[in-house]
Design an enzyme around this catalytic site. Structure first.
Site, mmCIF file in Angstrom:
data_model
loop_
_atom_site.group_PDB
_atom_site.id
_atom_site.type_symbol
_atom_site.label_atom_id
_atom_site.label_comp_id
_atom_site.label_asym_id
_atom_site.label_seq_id
_atom_site.Cartn_x
_atom_site.Cartn_y
_atom_site.Cartn_z
ATOM 1 N N ASP A 81 0.860 -1.194 0.000
ATOM 2 C CA ASP A 81 0.000 0.000 0.000
ATOM 3 C C ASP A 81 0.895 1.243 0.000
ATOM 4 O OD1 ASP A 81 -2.253 1.941 0.931
ATOM 5 O OD2 ASP A 81 -3.312 0.064 0.631
ATOM 6 N N ASP A 82 0.435 2.318 0.596
ATOM 7 C CA ASP A 82 1.122 3.607 0.528
ATOM 8 C C ASP A 82 2.512 3.540 1.215
ATOM 9 O OD1 ASP A 82 1.535 6.292 0.021
ATOM 10 O OD2 ASP A 82 -0.370 6.940 0.893
ATOM 11 N N LYS A 163 -3.150 -0.791 -6.994
ATOM 12 C CA LYS A 163 -4.243 -0.113 -6.289
ATOM 13 C C LYS A 163 -4.092 1.385 -6.526
ATOM 14 C CE LYS A 163 -5.900 0.859 -1.587
ATOM 15 N NZ LYS A 163 -5.870 0.458 -0.170
ATOM 16 N N ASP A 165 -5.405 4.975 -5.668
ATOM 17 C CA ASP A 165 -6.163 5.707 -4.652
ATOM 18 C C ASP A 165 -6.654 7.046 -5.210
ATOM 19 O OD1 ASP A 165 -7.273 6.190 -2.148
ATOM 20 O OD2 ASP A 165 -5.483 5.546 -1.063
ATOM 21 N N ARG A 223 -13.414 -0.022 -4.742
ATOM 22 C CA ARG A 223 -13.789 0.330 -3.374
ATOM 23 C C ARG A 223 -14.776 1.481 -3.414
ATOM 24 N NH1 ARG A 223 -10.385 1.341 0.697
ATOM 25 N NH2 ARG A 223 -11.865 2.870 1.467
ATOM 26 N N ASP A 227 -12.798 3.409 4.529
ATOM 27 C CA ASP A 227 -11.738 2.483 4.927
ATOM 28 C C ASP A 227 -12.223 1.618 6.086
ATOM 29 O OD1 ASP A 227 -10.150 3.973 3.214
ATOM 30 O OD2 ASP A 227 -8.510 4.188 4.647
#
Ligand SMILES: *[C@@H]1O[C@H](CO)[C@@H](O)[C@H](O)[C@H]1NC(C)=O
Ligand SMILES: *[C@@H]1O[C@H](CO)[C@@H](O)[C@H](O)[C@H]1NC(C)=O
Length: 422
Positions: A81-82, A163, A165, A223, A227
């Protein structure tokens, strides 16, 4: 395909828009692991050597996924992820660079390692100029962007999923930007699973009409809500969102394109054993991606049993990928699944008790109400999916009978599968 979906597709073919992604990359919901909910943006590897975003974390999770029986059950993505990159792009090439302290071997080496375990590596970016945590992302200035360059870089590294965002960018531009990035990934020549946060950010703007058809045409996974956190209230909030919006979502969910209620937090700190069982059961009922965000090195036997329940994974991976519908009387969920016997579908049924007080209680609903298409003569064999992975048979029921199950309170569930008798 439901009749409704078929009709929408026939109507859409005329306008050439019935192209929801159904390529071979994700015919059933993808399964794997994603770091965010458990590790967030922890970059202090001196203080937290086992819990920071670095190459050791992803290698260790890959090791556990391969060694502890997860891979054989279908879990195969290890997703970053980030917070994985340097704070600046390379000055000459403008390419993204993996953080030199935390990923000293580089991304290509990490991908090679993950591939050597029979698994896939995913990475993360953002449709704005910076990620949510402030790292360089895919958009540029004055209409320029790094979509093609970054897609090419990811492909060269051997990345298998991405992914994307939605921080730091006006969500009104997403209908333009997300397909552009999708095109860049496609043109990289490498098959890369495309995970979009597109509807989630648009959902926060009342003036945007979310184009779910375009989203399902573009992304494998999308999504659309808050979250997830490592606790039951967060999960209850998400499941009610899905229950309330079933009619809208079901139309755009299927093989190759999946709504994503966010990560599975079984094995983390915030939930009871009962609540963990309920989350996993529900994600199976939704045909949702199963991206675990936990520490696969350190999972209790009880939690591992949940995550490796073959009967429930089979409900999740059912090839038709139907989304479960919540019954009107609340927290009784039904999902069509294989096998179809003499033209009659099997059904997975989930009862949840969200009450905060009380002892366990019997929940009882007529089979014909849970399964409106049940024929009066059909006899269903009832399997309890949490008892001995579905091998336990509770009895047989006909349409006019009641499915009665004892359910504990506080976010507990019972999950069964009704299979028509031959
Ligand atoms: C972006 O556009 C502005 C206004 O035209 C200009 O001043 C600026 O130099 C441009 N920036 C880049 C990096 O091209
Ligand atoms: C690119 O898109 C085309 C059309 O959908 C598809 O057939 C092809 O497999 C895709 N290629 C990659 C590398 O994703």
């Amino acid at each position: 395909m439901t009749h409704l979906k078929l009709l929408i597709c026939i109507a859409a073919v005329l306008t050439m828009s019935c192209m929801a992604r159904d390529d071979s990359q994700a015919l059933t919901a993808p399964m794997g692991w994603l770091s965010w909910t458990r590790y967030a943006c922890e970059t202090d590897c001196k203080r937290y050597p086992k819990g920071c975003i670095d190459e050791h974390l992803y290698r260790a999770q890959a090791d556990a996924m391969a060694a502890d029986g997860y891979r054989e059950l279908g879990y195969n993505y290890i997703n970053i992820d980030d917070c994985w990159s340097e704070m600046e792009r390379d000055a000459q090439t403008h390419r993204l660079v993996a953080n030199k302290q935390r990923f000293p071997s580089g991304m290509k080496a990490l991908a090679d390692y993950v591939h050597s375990k029979g698994l896939k590596l995913g990475i993360y970016g953002d449709v704005g100029p910076k990620t949510c945590a402030g790292y360089p992302a895919q958009n540029g200035v004055n209409g320029s962007n790094y979509f093609a360059l970054d897609a090419k870089t990811f492909a060269e590294w051997g990345i298998d999923s991405f992914k994307f965002d939605g921080c730091n960018e006006d969500a009104h531009h997403f209908d333009d930007l997300f397909p552009k990035m999708g095109k860049a990934l496609n043109e990289s020549g490498r098959h890369i699973l495309y995970i979009c946060e597109w509807p989630y950010y648009q959902f926060q703007h009342k003036d945007i009409k979310i184009n779910y058809q375009a989203i399902a045409d573009t992304c494998h996974v999308f999504r659309n809500y808050n979250d997830i956190w490592q606790n039951w209230p967060s999960i209850e909030n998400i499941i009610n969102f899905y229950g309330d919006n079933y009619d809208l979502f079901d139309k755009h969910h299927g093989p190759g394109h999946f709504f994503d209620p966010d990560m599975v937090v079984v094995g983390d700190y915030g939930m009871s054993h009962e609540q963990s069982r309920t989350q996993f059961a529900l994600w199976a009922m939704f045909s949702a991606p199963l991206f675990l965000s936990n520490d696969l090195r350190d999972i209790s036997p009880e939690d591992k049993k949940i995550l490796q329940n073959k009967a429930i994974i089979a409900v999740n991976q059912d090839k038709n990928a139907f989304m479960a519908k919540r019954a009107n009387w609340d927290q009784a969920w039904a999902k069509r699944v294989e096998p179809k016997v003499n033209g009659q579908w099997s059904y997975a049924i989930l009862y949840i008790d969200t009450n905060g007080i009380g002892e366990k209680h019997y929940r009882s609903h007529k089979v014909s109400e849970l399964i409106p298409e049940a024929k009066p003569g059909t006899e269903y064999v009832v399997h309890d999916l949490y008892l001995d992975e579905g091998k336990e048979i509770l009895g047989t029921l006909k349409a006019a009978d009641n499915l009665e199950l004892l359910v504990k309170t506080g976010g507990s569930c019972r999950m069964v599968k009704l299979v028509p008798k031959k």
